[in-house]
Design an enzyme around this catalytic site. Structure first.
Site, short mmCIF file in Angstrom:
data_model
loop_
_atom_site.label_atom_id
_atom_site.label_comp_id
_atom_site.label_asym_id
_atom_site.label_seq_id
_atom_site.Cartn_x
_atom_site.Cartn_y
_atom_site.Cartn_z
N TYR A 29 88.96 0.77 4.88
CA TYR A 29 87.75 0.22 5.47
C TYR A 29 86.52 0.87 4.84
O TYR A 29 86.26 2.06 5.04
CB TYR A 29 87.73 0.43 6.98
CG TYR A 29 88.86 -0.27 7.70
CD1 TYR A 29 89.29 -1.53 7.28
CD2 TYR A 29 89.48 0.30 8.80
CE1 TYR A 29 90.32 -2.18 7.94
CE2 TYR A 29 90.52 -0.35 9.46
CZ TYR A 29 90.93 -1.59 9.02
OH TYR A 29 91.96 -2.22 9.67
N ARG B 118 88.10 -9.64 19.34
CA ARG B 118 87.02 -9.55 18.34
C ARG B 118 85.68 -10.07 18.88
O ARG B 118 84.88 -10.61 18.13
CB ARG B 118 87.41 -10.29 17.07
CG ARG B 118 88.64 -9.68 16.40
CD ARG B 118 89.08 -10.45 15.19
NE ARG B 118 90.19 -9.76 14.55
CZ ARG B 118 91.46 -9.86 14.94
NH1 ARG B 118 91.77 -10.63 15.96
NH2 ARG B 118 92.42 -9.18 14.33
N GLY B 119 85.47 -9.87 20.16
CA GLY B 119 84.20 -10.25 20.77
C GLY B 119 84.25 -11.50 21.62
O GLY B 119 83.37 -11.70 22.47
N PRO C 220 91.38 -5.85 22.33
CA PRO C 220 91.47 -6.26 23.74
C PRO C 220 90.39 -7.27 24.12
O PRO C 220 90.55 -7.99 25.11
CB PRO C 220 91.29 -4.94 24.51
CG PRO C 220 90.54 -4.04 23.57
CD PRO C 220 91.04 -4.41 22.20
N LEU C 221 89.31 -7.35 23.32
CA LEU C 221 88.27 -8.34 23.55
C LEU C 221 88.34 -9.48 22.54
O LEU C 221 87.39 -10.26 22.41
CB LEU C 221 86.88 -7.68 23.50
CG LEU C 221 86.62 -6.64 24.58
CD1 LEU C 221 85.22 -6.08 24.46
CD2 LEU C 221 86.85 -7.21 25.98
N SER D 102 84.22 -10.75 25.23
CA SER D 102 83.21 -9.77 25.64
C SER D 102 82.30 -10.30 26.73
O SER D 102 81.66 -9.52 27.44
CB SER D 102 82.36 -9.34 24.44
OG SER D 102 81.54 -10.44 24.01
#
Length: 351
Positions: free
Chosen positions: A55, A207-208, A204-205, A211
């Site tokens: 990354y 990738r938004g 868990p979201l 959210s």
């Protein structure tokens, strides 16, 4: 060289912080804010921090080094993914998990991190050209030498997990898990629990999307380098459908006095103490909301409400584009599929 114990390096965390988005793939990020966010997480008791050497070509590791400077090394559990190959222009060219490559990658990561050991070291994806037994064998030697404390895997299927664990105990398996992505429940989660392997649940979201802050307007504002522009769940009718599910989840969250993101994160955490949500907060504001999920004690009614808002298999679109999905060992037909969920965590299991 001090030999560090290899057992249970992930015993304590209830929430982890993933640093991928601080380096690339989600558009520009501010280094100063990234470092401050990591430090804020430490100050609030977060111990698990995950990134990969690929990354930003080591950028995530350098951020973590800067954030930990002046703090006790034992205050953080460092989880590093290795094996992804890059080219100067930024392209991704494959994986290399040969034993000699494992040791070479580790040497560079230790230098960038400014530490003499890594808590969990894992191939980011299984290398199709290298038997998993060879990679795990090399990692086992590094555990014995004290350079790593535990061996992790990422996006592997149940069979690969068993084969790896037979060579050397595996500390944890990292895999996407959310109300939108429950394929792990078919076999992989059962296998991990049978073997006593912790699950670090990234995304868990989703990738938004989960959210509560996403919208079709925001989607149109994504910079071209944000890889979500190519993900099926963020496309056209899929996005419209998925945002409708989020609104249903919002109604459930409002009933319990929490935000959409907090309910989504808390749902993952509620699947058992052997499941650690790995949130990708890039700012202190996002971190503060995610930390609020750790204070939520979901009763069965809240869990049911979340699952009624987002039923099993309700999300539209695959979690990756087809070429990437085909590379995931975890997505083989016998390992995936949002069908019947497994029972919640067995209290006798110790993470």
């Amino acid at each position: 060289m001090n030999v560090h114990p290899a057992s249970d390096p992930l015993r304590a965390p209830s929430l982890g912080l993933g640093l991928m988005g601080m380096s690339e793939l989600y558009g520009p990020a501010d280094d100063a804010e990234s470092v401050t966010t990591i430090q804020a997480a430490l100050d609030h008791g977060v111990r698990l921090f995950e990134t990969g050497d690929a990354y930003g070509m080591g950028h995530g590791e350098l951020l973590l080094r800067d954030a930990l400077r002046g703090r006790r090394r034992e205050s953080a559990l460092i989880s590093i993914r290795f094996g992804a190959l890059r080219e100067p222009g930024g392209g991704w060219t494959g994986s290399d998990s040969r034993p000699v490559a494992v040791k070479n990658a580790l040497a560079y990561s230790l230098r960038r991190l400014g530490t003499d050991y890594i808590d969990v070291y894992r191939p980011g994806r299984p290398d199709p050209e290298v038997p998993i037994e060879e990679t795990i064998g090399a990692l086992g030697e590094l555990v014995k030498a004290g350079y790593i404390r535990g061996i992790g895997l990422s996006e592997v299927g149940a069979d690969t997990l068993r084969r790896a664990h037979a060579v050397h105990p595996v500390t944890d398996v990292q895999i996407e898990y959310s109300l939108f992505s429950r394929g792990i429940e078919q076999e992989i989660l059962l296998t991990a629990r049978e073997l006593g392997i912790t699950v670090t649940a990234y995304g868990p979201l989703s990738r938004g999307l989960l959210s509560g802050h996403w919208s079709e307007t925001r989607q149109r504002q994504l910079p071209p380098e944000d890889f979500r522009t190519a993900l099926p769940r963020f496309q056209g009718a899929n996005l419209t459908h998925n945002l409708a599910l989020v609104e249903a989840l919002r109604r459930a969250a409002t009933t319990y006095g929490v935000t959409v993101a907090q309910l989504a994160i808390a749902w993952v955490a509620a699947q058992g103490p052997d499941v650690i949500p790995l949130v990708g907060a890039r700012t202190r504001r996002q971190l503060a909301e995610a930390l609020g999920a750790t204070a939520i004690d979901l009763d069965p009614g809240a869990l049911t409400a979340a699952e009624q808002a987002v039923p099993l298999g309700a999300a539209a679109g695959e979690r990756y584009m087809a070429p990437l999905l085909s590379l995931l060992d975890s997505e083989r037909p016998d390992n995936s599929g949002d069908r019947a969920p497994v029972p919640l965590h067995n209290p006798s299991h110790t993470a």
